[in-house]
Scaffold this motif. Structure first.
Motif, PDB file in Angstrom:
ATOM      1  N   ASP A  86       0.839  -1.193   0.000  1.00 38.17           N
ATOM      2  CA  ASP A  86       0.000   0.000   0.000  1.00 38.17           C
ATOM      3  C   ASP A  86       0.877   1.246   0.000  1.00 38.17           C
ATOM      4  O   ASP A  86       2.103   1.159  -0.047  1.00 38.17           O
ATOM      5  CB  ASP A  86      -0.957   0.004   1.195  1.00 38.17           C
ATOM      6  CG  ASP A  86      -0.239   0.023   2.533  1.00 38.17           C
ATOM      7  OD1 ASP A  86       0.998  -0.055   2.573  1.00 38.17           O
ATOM      8  OD2 ASP A  86      -0.934   0.130   3.566  1.00 38.17           O
ATOM      9  N   ASN A  88       1.493   3.466   2.334  1.00 36.93           N
ATOM     10  CA  ASN A  88       2.351   3.636   3.510  1.00 36.93           C
ATOM     11  C   ASN A  88       3.613   2.785   3.410  1.00 36.93           C
ATOM     12  O   ASN A  88       4.710   3.235   3.755  1.00 36.93           O
ATOM     13  CB  ASN A  88       1.590   3.306   4.786  1.00 36.93           C
ATOM     14  CG  ASN A  88       0.538   4.347   5.104  1.00 36.93           C
ATOM     15  OD1 ASN A  88       0.686   5.513   4.755  1.00 36.93           O
ATOM     16  ND2 ASN A  88      -0.538   3.925   5.745  1.00 36.93           N
ATOM     17  N   ARG A  91       5.841   4.450   0.876  1.00 36.27           N
ATOM     18  CA  ARG A  91       6.453   5.660   1.438  1.00 36.27           C
ATOM     19  C   ARG A  91       7.616   5.293   2.357  1.00 36.27           C
ATOM     20  O   ARG A  91       8.688   5.895   2.294  1.00 36.27           O
ATOM     21  CB  ARG A  91       5.408   6.461   2.213  1.00 36.27           C
ATOM     22  CG  ARG A  91       5.954   7.770   2.776  1.00 36.27           C
ATOM     23  CD  ARG A  91       5.051   8.352   3.833  1.00 36.27           C
ATOM     24  NE  ARG A  91       5.012   7.432   4.959  1.00 36.27           N
ATOM     25  CZ  ARG A  91       3.928   7.178   5.681  1.00 36.27           C
ATOM     26  NH1 ARG A  91       2.791   7.736   5.400  1.00 36.27           N
ATOM     27  NH2 ARG A  91       3.982   6.332   6.697  1.00 36.27           N
ATOM     28  N   ASP A  92       7.424   4.272   3.208  1.00 35.51           N
ATOM     29  CA  ASP A  92       8.495   3.848   4.113  1.00 35.51           C
ATOM     30  C   ASP A  92       9.693   3.285   3.346  1.00 35.51           C
ATOM     31  O   ASP A  92      10.843   3.587   3.675  1.00 35.51           O
ATOM     32  CB  ASP A  92       7.962   2.812   5.107  1.00 35.51           C
ATOM     33  CG  ASP A  92       6.926   3.404   6.055  1.00 35.51           C
ATOM     34  OD1 ASP A  92       6.883   4.647   6.206  1.00 35.51           O
ATOM     35  OD2 ASP A  92       6.137   2.616   6.632  1.00 35.51           O
TER      36      ASP A  92
END
Length: 171
Positions: A86, A88, A91-92
């Motif tokens: 996903d 998140n 992004r990480d």
């Protein structure tokens, strides 16, 4: 001898080609693949599946024109997105790879409709900026006219359901 219908049909074909029907011929397969990759990356990051391909192309072109190193960053992000479940997670993973700013640039461009470049700020989309979607059922896109663009074209002003009756006759 050409008939009038033949000439009109030929003219319409040529106009359609120049008016945008031939735009797909201008893109190379590599550029189209890069655009599709950027569009899929944008869909994952924003959470919207119905993003415009035309806006994606303008965002990508503007970001890469502003900084040519962005093209490689977006290729790396596309590679990371293949393993991300996903937004998140992507992004990480991007932050860990030093690409956190690239993620912020993409999401910011889609949500605000603008790109604050090194030399200038470019407006990509105004009415189609994603920041207006969550409130579109209750608020309009802010403009100088608060009833939306081109509202004055209607025969009656907004909120008026019938023409007023002049009783008693004043004029």
């Amino acid at each position: 001898m050409a008939t009038r219908r033949t000439v009109l049909a030929w003219s319409a074909s040529v106009l359609a080609l120049f008016a945008g029907g031939g735009a797909s011929f201008a893109q190379t397969p590599a550029a189209n693949a890069e655009l599709q990759s950027f569009l899929e990356l944008s869909r994952l990051l924003t959470g919207y599946d119905d993003l415009s391909e035309a806006i994606a192309q303008r965002i990508l072109e503007t970001l890469v024109t502003d900084d040519p190193a962005n093209a490689e960053k977006y290729r790396q992000l596309a590679g990371l997105s293949a393993t991300a479940s996903d937004a998140n997670a992507l992004r990480d993973a991007a932050r860990a790879a030093g690409l956190g700013d690239a993620v912020t640039d993409i999401v910011s461009a889609w949500y605000t409709g603008t790109i604050a470049g090194k030399q200038k700020t470019t407006v990509i989309a105004y009415n189609d900026a994603l920041m207006y979607r969550p409130v579109e059922d209750g608020l309009i896109v802010p403009t100088y006219c608060d009833k939306g663009p081109m509202w004055w074209r209607d025969t009656l002003p907004p909120g008026v359901t019938r023409m007023p009756v002049n009783v008693p006759k004043v004029l």
